[in-house]
Design a protein around this motif. Structure first.
Motif, short mmCIF file in Angstrom:
data_model
loop_
_atom_site.label_atom_id
_atom_site.label_comp_id
_atom_site.label_asym_id
_atom_site.label_seq_id
_atom_site.Cartn_x
_atom_site.Cartn_y
_atom_site.Cartn_z
N TYR A 198 38.85 32.72 41.30
CA TYR A 198 38.62 33.93 42.04
C TYR A 198 39.84 34.82 41.81
N VAL A 199 39.63 35.97 41.19
CA VAL A 199 40.72 36.85 40.76
C VAL A 199 40.52 38.23 41.37
N THR A 200 41.59 38.83 41.90
CA THR A 200 41.51 40.20 42.40
C THR A 200 42.25 41.15 41.47
N LEU A 224 40.62 28.33 42.43
CA LEU A 224 41.93 28.81 42.00
C LEU A 224 41.96 30.32 42.23
N PHE A 225 42.85 30.76 43.10
CA PHE A 225 42.92 32.16 43.51
C PHE A 225 44.13 32.82 42.87
N ALA A 248 47.75 30.79 42.82
CA ALA A 248 48.75 30.87 41.75
C ALA A 248 49.06 32.32 41.47
N SER A 249 50.31 32.61 41.13
CA SER A 249 50.68 33.99 40.81
C SER A 249 50.26 34.32 39.38
N PHE A 284 46.82 25.11 48.80
CA PHE A 284 48.02 24.75 48.04
C PHE A 284 48.54 26.00 47.31
N LEU A 285 49.82 25.93 46.97
CA LEU A 285 50.46 26.99 46.19
C LEU A 285 50.98 26.39 44.89
#
Length: 276
Positions: A175-177, A140-141, A116-117, A36-37
């Motif tokens: 999960y965050v980059t 949640l990315f 999510a942005s 999902f976005l």
């Protein structure tokens, strides 16, 4: 014009406006779908969700194994970490985050990705409220996170990760980059705070500490770069020349997984092939 004519005209105008208006988005069913976005338009499904196969990701075996293990734990309802994937551009941080979720889904686990942005952090509590009500596990990315100077977002994200009123629910992990290990703002300067110049820096270092698992991605060596190309080339039945592959990287001033994939796209194009 009579009153009846006026009503007929208004009805025609209303009907025309309805035809011009875009159809209303269908409500999202969080219990189905693989990805999902979440953005300013609200939630919507991503279909198809078809990230690169995890077996094709080369040169990051340790990161791959640890993230896959953490994701599998969360999917099974066991204790799992929020994860920061940091390091060199183009070395597979985003690709790996998505690929491990697809790999776990293919193992039969009921889990979904929500992307999510980073400019939507203030709206995440509303998303958490929705996800908390679903009997399902989510990742949640948030890709390529960074903050403007003086932003309140680092404290907001810290609150989500640990103990705040907007803390993420138990069925969600983040999960965050980031290109930087400590998620500092891009113009961070210790002299910005004349009273205590370390405060601004320490505040953002504390954010990195909230991630239980931190995975570093470093620039590819020449051997790593060639190994990545070789893996892709074998998967897509393409031939390549070592010197030509090295020249491709030299012309771009970088050796990375992204540059390797761009070379594969070039090889396929030269051969009149599709990678779809």
């Amino acid at each position: 014009m009579t009153g009846e004519d006026d009503k007929a005209l208004l009805h025609r105008i209303a009907a025309a406006l309805e035809r011009l208006a875009p159809p209303a988005d269908k409500p999202v069913d969080w219990a189905t779908g693989n990805a999902f976005l979440w953005d300013r338009r609200g939630p919507r499904a991503i279909a198809p969700f078809d990230p690169v196969d995890i077996d094709l990701l080369t040169g990051i075996d340790q990161q791959k194994a640890r993230l896959l293990d953490n994701t599998s734990r969360h999917a099974s309802g066991h204790a799992a970490h929020d994860v920061l994937l940091w390091g060199s551009r183009g070395m597979g941080k985003s690709a790996l985050a998505k690929s491990v979720i697809r790999a776990v889904q293919r193992q039969g686990e009921d889990m979904a990705l929500v992307e999510a942005s980073s400019d939507q952090l203030e709206n995440l509590p509303a998303l958490f409220e929705m996800l908390a009500a679903v009997d399902r596990r989510f990742i949640l990315f948030i890709d390529d996170i960074g903050f403007a100077e003086g932003s309140a977002e680092p404290r907001l994200l810290r609150s989500m990760l640990e103990g705040g009123t907007s803390q993420r629910p138990a069925n969600v992990r983040l999960y965050v980059t980031s290109n930087r290990r400590h998620i500092l703002s891009r113009q961070m300067n210790e002299q910005d705070d004349p009273i205590n110049p370390r405060d601004a820096v320490d505040d953002q270092l504390a954010l990195s500490d909230r991630f239980g698992l931190r995975l570093g991605f470093h620039a590819a060596s020449q051997d790593d770069y060639l190994a990545i190309i070789a893996r892709y080339a074998a998967a897509y039945d393409l031939m390549f020349e070592r010197e030509n592959a090295l020249l491709w990287a030299k012309q771009r001033g970088s050796r990375s997984g992204r540059v390797a994939w761009q070379y594969i796209v070039e090889l396929a194009g030269r051969a009149g092939r599709s990678l779809a």
